[in-house]
Design a protein around this motif. Sequence first.
Motif, PDB file in Angstrom:
ATOM      1  N   TRP A 186     -25.053 -86.908  -8.878  1.00  0.00           N
ATOM      2  CA  TRP A 186     -26.308 -86.342  -9.362  1.00  0.00           C
ATOM      3  C   TRP A 186     -26.229 -84.869  -9.759  1.00  0.00           C
ATOM      4  O   TRP A 186     -27.236 -84.287 -10.143  1.00  0.00           O
ATOM      5  N   LEU A 187     -25.079 -84.242  -9.682  1.00  0.00           N
ATOM      6  CA  LEU A 187     -24.997 -82.805  -9.930  1.00  0.00           C
ATOM      7  C   LEU A 187     -25.029 -82.510 -11.435  1.00  0.00           C
ATOM      8  O   LEU A 187     -24.147 -82.928 -12.188  1.00  0.00           O
ATOM      9  N   GLY A 195     -17.756 -85.857 -28.011  1.00  0.00           N
ATOM     10  CA  GLY A 195     -17.859 -85.159 -29.284  1.00  0.00           C
ATOM     11  C   GLY A 195     -19.289 -85.016 -29.760  1.00  0.00           C
ATOM     12  O   GLY A 195     -19.560 -84.277 -30.704  1.00  0.00           O
ATOM     13  N   LEU A 196     -20.236 -85.714 -29.119  1.00  0.00           N
ATOM     14  CA  LEU A 196     -21.660 -85.579 -29.411  1.00  0.00           C
ATOM     15  C   LEU A 196     -22.363 -85.295 -28.097  1.00  0.00           C
ATOM     16  O   LEU A 196     -22.501 -86.179 -27.239  1.00  0.00           O
ATOM     17  N   ASN A 197     -22.788 -84.052 -27.914  1.00  0.00           N
ATOM     18  CA  ASN A 197     -23.391 -83.587 -26.665  1.00  0.00           C
ATOM     19  C   ASN A 197     -24.800 -83.084 -26.959  1.00  0.00           C
ATOM     20  O   ASN A 197     -25.078 -82.592 -28.049  1.00  0.00           O
ATOM     21  N   LEU A 198     -25.662 -83.155 -25.973  1.00  0.00           N
ATOM     22  CA  LEU A 198     -27.033 -82.694 -26.144  1.00  0.00           C
ATOM     23  C   LEU A 198     -27.538 -82.082 -24.852  1.00  0.00           C
ATOM     24  O   LEU A 198     -27.411 -82.682 -23.776  1.00  0.00           O
ATOM     25  N   ASN A 199     -28.112 -80.879 -24.959  1.00  0.00           N
ATOM     26  CA  ASN A 199     -28.709 -80.201 -23.793  1.00  0.00           C
ATOM     27  C   ASN A 199     -27.715 -80.117 -22.637  1.00  0.00           C
ATOM     28  O   ASN A 199     -28.061 -80.338 -21.482  1.00  0.00           O
ATOM     29  N   TYR A 200     -26.469 -79.788 -22.981  1.00  0.00           N
ATOM     30  CA  TYR A 200     -25.386 -79.719 -21.992  1.00  0.00           C
ATOM     31  C   TYR A 200     -25.241 -81.045 -21.239  1.00  0.00           C
ATOM     32  O   TYR A 200     -24.803 -81.083 -20.101  1.00  0.00           O
ATOM     33  N   ASN A 201     -25.629 -82.117 -21.926  1.00  0.00           N
ATOM     34  CA  ASN A 201     -25.558 -83.475 -21.371  1.00  0.00           C
ATOM     35  C   ASN A 201     -26.272 -83.579 -20.030  1.00  0.00           C
ATOM     36  O   ASN A 201     -25.736 -84.093 -19.042  1.00  0.00           O
ATOM     37  N   ARG A 202     -27.500 -83.111 -20.068  1.00  0.00           N
ATOM     38  CA  ARG A 202     -28.386 -83.208 -18.907  1.00  0.00           C
ATOM     39  C   ARG A 202     -29.741 -83.725 -19.372  1.00  0.00           C
ATOM     40  O   ARG A 202     -30.197 -83.417 -20.465  1.00  0.00           O
ATOM     41  N   VAL A 203     -30.366 -84.500 -18.522  1.00  0.00           N
ATOM     42  CA  VAL A 203     -31.706 -85.012 -18.782  1.00  0.00           C
ATOM     43  C   VAL A 203     -32.631 -84.433 -17.715  1.00  0.00           C
ATOM     44  O   VAL A 203     -32.246 -84.301 -16.552  1.00  0.00           O
ATOM     45  N   ASN A 204     -33.846 -84.095 -18.118  1.00  0.00           N
ATOM     46  CA  ASN A 204     -34.777 -83.436 -17.205  1.00  0.00           C
ATOM     47  C   ASN A 204     -35.646 -84.472 -16.490  1.00  0.00           C
ATOM     48  O   ASN A 204     -36.446 -85.170 -17.100  1.00  0.00           O
ATOM     49  N   PHE A 205     -35.464 -84.574 -15.178  1.00  0.00           N
ATOM     50  CA  PHE A 205     -36.253 -85.457 -14.324  1.00  0.00           C
ATOM     51  C   PHE A 205     -37.458 -84.667 -13.809  1.00  0.00           C
ATOM     52  O   PHE A 205     -37.310 -83.591 -13.237  1.00  0.00           O
ATOM     53  N   VAL A 206     -38.658 -85.200 -14.043  1.00  0.00           N
ATOM     54  CA  VAL A 206     -39.887 -84.526 -13.624  1.00  0.00           C
ATOM     55  C   VAL A 206     -40.706 -85.467 -12.753  1.00  0.00           C
ATOM     56  O   VAL A 206     -40.680 -86.684 -12.927  1.00  0.00           O
ATOM     57  N   ARG A 267     -35.912 -81.356 -12.249  1.00  0.00           N
ATOM     58  CA  ARG A 267     -34.494 -81.122 -11.969  1.00  0.00           C
ATOM     59  C   ARG A 267     -33.672 -81.741 -13.082  1.00  0.00           C
ATOM     60  O   ARG A 267     -33.976 -82.833 -13.561  1.00  0.00           O
ATOM     61  N   TRP A 268     -32.603 -81.007 -13.499  1.00  0.00           N
ATOM     62  CA  TRP A 268     -31.680 -81.559 -14.477  1.00  0.00           C
ATOM     63  C   TRP A 268     -30.709 -82.507 -13.780  1.00  0.00           C
ATOM     64  O   TRP A 268     -30.096 -82.148 -12.776  1.00  0.00           O
ATOM     65  N   LEU A 269     -30.551 -83.694 -14.330  1.00  0.00           N
ATOM     66  CA  LEU A 269     -29.570 -84.665 -13.866  1.00  0.00           C
ATOM     67  C   LEU A 269     -28.534 -84.887 -14.967  1.00  0.00           C
ATOM     68  O   LEU A 269     -28.852 -84.774 -16.160  1.00  0.00           O
ATOM     69  N   PRO A 270     -27.311 -85.231 -14.617  1.00  0.00           N
ATOM     70  CA  PRO A 270     -26.273 -85.387 -15.639  1.00  0.00           C
ATOM     71  C   PRO A 270     -26.435 -86.666 -16.440  1.00  0.00           C
ATOM     72  O   PRO A 270     -26.971 -87.665 -15.953  1.00  0.00           O
ATOM     73  N   VAL A 271     -25.948 -86.622 -17.656  1.00  0.00           N
ATOM     74  CA  VAL A 271     -25.924 -87.784 -18.544  1.00  0.00           C
ATOM     75  C   VAL A 271     -24.484 -88.269 -18.645  1.00  0.00           C
ATOM     76  O   VAL A 271     -23.555 -87.465 -18.795  1.00  0.00           O
ATOM     77  N   ARG A 272     -24.279 -89.573 -18.544  1.00  0.00           N
ATOM     78  CA  ARG A 272     -22.942 -90.159 -18.617  1.00  0.00           C
ATOM     79  C   ARG A 272     -22.672 -90.871 -19.942  1.00  0.00           C
ATOM     80  O   ARG A 272     -21.530 -91.220 -20.230  1.00  0.00           O
ATOM     81  N   ARG A 273     -23.722 -91.106 -20.726  1.00  0.00           N
ATOM     82  CA  ARG A 273     -23.547 -91.743 -22.043  1.00  0.00           C
ATOM     83  C   ARG A 273     -24.156 -90.820 -23.098  1.00  0.00           C
ATOM     84  O   ARG A 273     -25.236 -91.070 -23.652  1.00  0.00           O
ATOM     85  N   PRO A 274     -23.479 -89.712 -23.383  1.00  0.00           N
ATOM     86  CA  PRO A 274     -24.104 -88.661 -24.199  1.00  0.00           C
ATOM     87  C   PRO A 274     -24.415 -89.061 -25.629  1.00  0.00           C
ATOM     88  O   PRO A 274     -25.408 -88.601 -26.198  1.00  0.00           O
TER      89      PRO A 274
END
Length: 498
Positions: A186-187, A195-206, A267-274
């Motif tokens: 979860w870090l 090769g295709l990244n977005l928002n430092y590959n993080r999704v915002n959990f609210v 909280r930002w959570l990591p993305v594994r399928r960018p």
Amino acid sequence: MDGVSRRRILGGMAAGLAWGFGGPVLAEAPLRSPRPAARFAGVVRAAGPAAVPADDLIRAASLGGEVGYVVADARTGSILEARAGDRPMPPASTLKVITSLYALEHLGAGYRFPTRLVATGPVAGGKVQGDLILAGGGDPTLTTDDLGDMAAALKGRGVAGVTGRFLVWGGALPYLEAIDESQPAWLGYNPAVSGLNLNYNRVNFVWKRAGKGYEVGMDARAERFAPPVYSARVSVSDRDLPVYSYRRGKVEEWTVARKALGKGGSRWLPVRRPELYAGDVFQTLARAAGIPLPAPEVAGGLPGGTLLAERASAELPVILRDMMKYSTNMTAEAVGMAASARRGVGSHAGSARAMTAWLAERTGSAARLADHSGLAGASRIAPEAMVRALVTLGPKAGLRGLLKEFAFRDEAGRKVRGGPVTVEAKTGTLNFVSTLAGYVRAPGGTDLAFAIFTGDVARRDSIPDSQKEDAPGVGAWVKRSKRLQQQLIERWATVYGA
């Protein structure tokens, strides 16, 4: 695109940033360079009588583990003082110094990462007669706002739909599911890289309280847009531990322990399928611009076609300066792998080996590098090797201008401004590892280059996964280490200043 603006979607909740602690991984590069590492010229100068002996400062810090440092004349490379200077230690985020030098040499200061929208057929009747491809070029800084601008540019080309598929392509860089696989899932500072990244590959959990339960969601917020995310979802679970659980599937599935939520937050959570994450967000933004697209599919290769829109990143030094300031791990991995791609290297492990070999070739220094960000606790480099890079490669690359000014602090922890000593340096922090490397301008204009590595690796390795994000005792330990670093710099400025 007002329908997906920050004001309309989950507005008002602060988005958090988290960069930080890492765990060990297996390293594949040798500790010894192909040829013997030549020592700097010069001898150690004796400290003046007014200076507190370095060993006294180190004993008072009571860090345990190892403390190694080297300070040298930044112009000549002559070593002025050293302690365990040839002992390889974890560099933490000071490794980003080496990565910056590596990237600048192989990509060039004018390099920009491209992101493109490509059509496989002509635009006729307002529609792409074929497929539309969102093609990444490895940009680590791409944001939701940038995709919103690309959707607007697509509309400006007269596109209102496609007859074929909507494809996403991230093959410009090798895919990496997590920078350090030993980390908890979860870090947010340990995401995938592509090769295709977005928002430092993080999704915002609210989340926020709603009656006896919670309203939860995920968005891809930036400054202007915060579209909801459909490629990842989260649910609340009635349990104590673990706080988070993750399952990778067609949709990335997260659960969170109810007792960990409190009243509300984000909280930002990591993305594994960018690639799919970026495609998901672009599909929503395009729809808001009047361009309905089918669900994104990952392209196995990049088809040829017509360029409809392109977004170029800032030039590389700007990206590196921000990376140094905020210590963004994903940026370091992307620029390091992009540099290796120029050398024909096609894997993350191979890229770390290539950067290790390059360092040996350019400076004669041995190292064992497991990544480009320093998040992998298995990386090892000696303080002397770091200083050698600062002295021999840093000036030509303009490294000093990329580093952040180091803030001196008084006994109460308050920043002290306007002092006689100026320090530009990169910090590094892992659990029970604290490092600092850079340049000192002492009174009289004396220029020094230095590296200070502190680490209690045995204590770090004993931390269970459940405590890695906030290990007991780390905060106080790091505070003592940083105080020692400042005291050593003050000592050197006194002893070696003109």
